[in-house]
Design a protein around this motif. Structure first.
Motif, mmCIF file in Angstrom:
data_model
loop_
_atom_site.group_PDB
_atom_site.id
_atom_site.type_symbol
_atom_site.label_atom_id
_atom_site.label_comp_id
_atom_site.label_asym_id
_atom_site.label_seq_id
_atom_site.Cartn_x
_atom_site.Cartn_y
_atom_site.Cartn_z
ATOM 1 N N ASP A 110 56.182 60.517 0.609
ATOM 2 C CA ASP A 110 56.777 60.504 1.949
ATOM 3 C C ASP A 110 58.154 61.172 1.849
ATOM 4 O OD1 ASP A 110 57.971 59.656 4.416
ATOM 5 O OD2 ASP A 110 56.892 57.751 4.363
ATOM 6 N N ALA A 111 58.537 61.949 2.845
ATOM 7 C CA ALA A 111 59.901 62.494 2.865
ATOM 8 C C ALA A 111 60.939 61.392 3.040
ATOM 9 C CB ALA A 111 60.038 63.520 3.992
ATOM 10 N N HIS A 112 60.494 60.206 3.467
ATOM 11 C CA HIS A 112 61.392 59.076 3.727
ATOM 12 C C HIS A 112 60.977 57.887 2.877
ATOM 13 C CE1 HIS A 112 60.660 61.581 7.318
ATOM 14 N NE2 HIS A 112 61.976 61.591 7.379
ATOM 15 N N ASP A 206 52.388 59.835 3.663
ATOM 16 C CA ASP A 206 52.947 60.288 4.940
ATOM 17 C C ASP A 206 52.980 61.806 4.819
ATOM 18 O OD1 ASP A 206 54.700 61.308 6.875
ATOM 19 O OD2 ASP A 206 55.928 59.499 6.889
ATOM 20 N N ASP A 208 54.436 64.022 6.223
ATOM 21 C CA ASP A 208 55.724 64.711 6.365
ATOM 22 C C ASP A 208 56.385 64.978 5.010
ATOM 23 O OD1 ASP A 208 57.257 62.439 5.615
ATOM 24 O OD2 ASP A 208 57.759 61.900 7.673
#
Ligand SMILES: [Mn+2]
Length: 274
Positions: A110-112, A206, A208
């Motif tokens: 996930d980028a986050h 995710d 992203d």
């Protein structure tokens, strides 16, 4: 070879990110991924978007998660695939599988890092609190009865690059494993390096995590990420190294124009395309 699981959960939960475009991701993924065994479509509660205890739409989110929890308790699957929806869509599946596989590694791709709490979150959106909830610091209506589902050493962050300062402090304080974009580009197959071969693993994907140049069809596009091909190599390395017991795919917003072949590369790396 197709990855074998007990149940597919189609979860168009969108209130965690407060972005209804991700609801359509669930049915789009269900169309791209052939069923393998049972496939359950979980109805999403459409409640008020009221903020309670620092979490937007908490009542609606809780309604959907309670329905999911009931289904998982009754069926008690050992392996699940979740097609989201936002990053909250597989929270309950991860909690469930962590009890079935106590030595499970959780790859948070996930980028986050989703390590905020209601107190630290700038957005009050629960999809940025999911991993922290799994680690025990969440709203009691989201953590469930058992508190922490996993300890921090069980987690590896993959591709995280957009962090709030409290999230960075939490990662440093607990020494959470973190494979960043530079390391991914250098050798995506090193992602599993410290983990014993053959042990159970869960992959929270995710999408992203990919650079928006390749996959712009996400709720929160985040620049400076790895290309989809690099992410696919990392995913293939995880599936080759571990006994994958669960996968969740989140934050896909198919209404945004994109090249579906990039997404197919990721699904193929997870052995989901048959
Ligand atoms: Mn994300």
């Amino acid at each position: 070879m197709t990855w074998q699981r007990d149940v597919d959960l189609v979860v168009p939960l969108w209130q965690g990110g407060d972005d209804v475009r991700t609801a359509a991701g669930a049915s789009a993924l269900a169309r791209l991924i052939p069923p393998n065994g049972n496939r359950l479509h979980v109805a999403v509660t459409d409640g008020p978007r009221t903020t309670i205890d620092g979490i937007r739409s908490l009542d609606a989110i809780h309604g959907t998660l309670t329905r999911l929890r009931d289904r998982l308790t009754r069926r008690d699957p050992q392996r699940t695939l979740t097609l989201g929806g936002d990053c909250l869509s597989d929270l309950v599946a991860i909690q469930h599988l962590a009890t079935r596989h106590p030595d499970m590694t959780l790859y948070w791709v996930d980028a986050h890092p989703d390590l905020n709490t209601p107190a630290t979150s700038p957005s009050q959106r629960a999809h940025g609190m999911v991993l922290r909830t799994l680690l025990g610091d969440g709203h009691p209506r989201l953590t469930g009865a058992n508190g922490a589902a996993l300890p921090t050493p069980a987690v590896t962050l993959v591709g995280a690059r957009d962090l709030d300062p409290p999230e960075t402090r939490y990662i440093r304080h607990h020494g959470i494993a973190w494979v960043d974009t530079v390391e991914l580009l250098a050798d995506p197959t090193r992602v599993t390096a410290p983990r014993p071969a053959g042990t159970p693993a869960y992959i929270h994907l995710d999408i992203d995590v990919c650079d928006p140049f390749d996959l712009p069809a996400v709720a929160v596009p985040t620049p400076d990420g790895p290309r989809a091909g690099t992410v696919a190599e990392a995913l293939a390395a995880i599936t080759a190294h571990h006994d994958v017991v669960g996968i969740g795919i989140c934050e896909y917003a198919p209404v945004i124009e994109h090249d579906e072949a990039r997404l197919a590369t990721l699904l193929a790396a997870l052995d989901l395309t048959g």
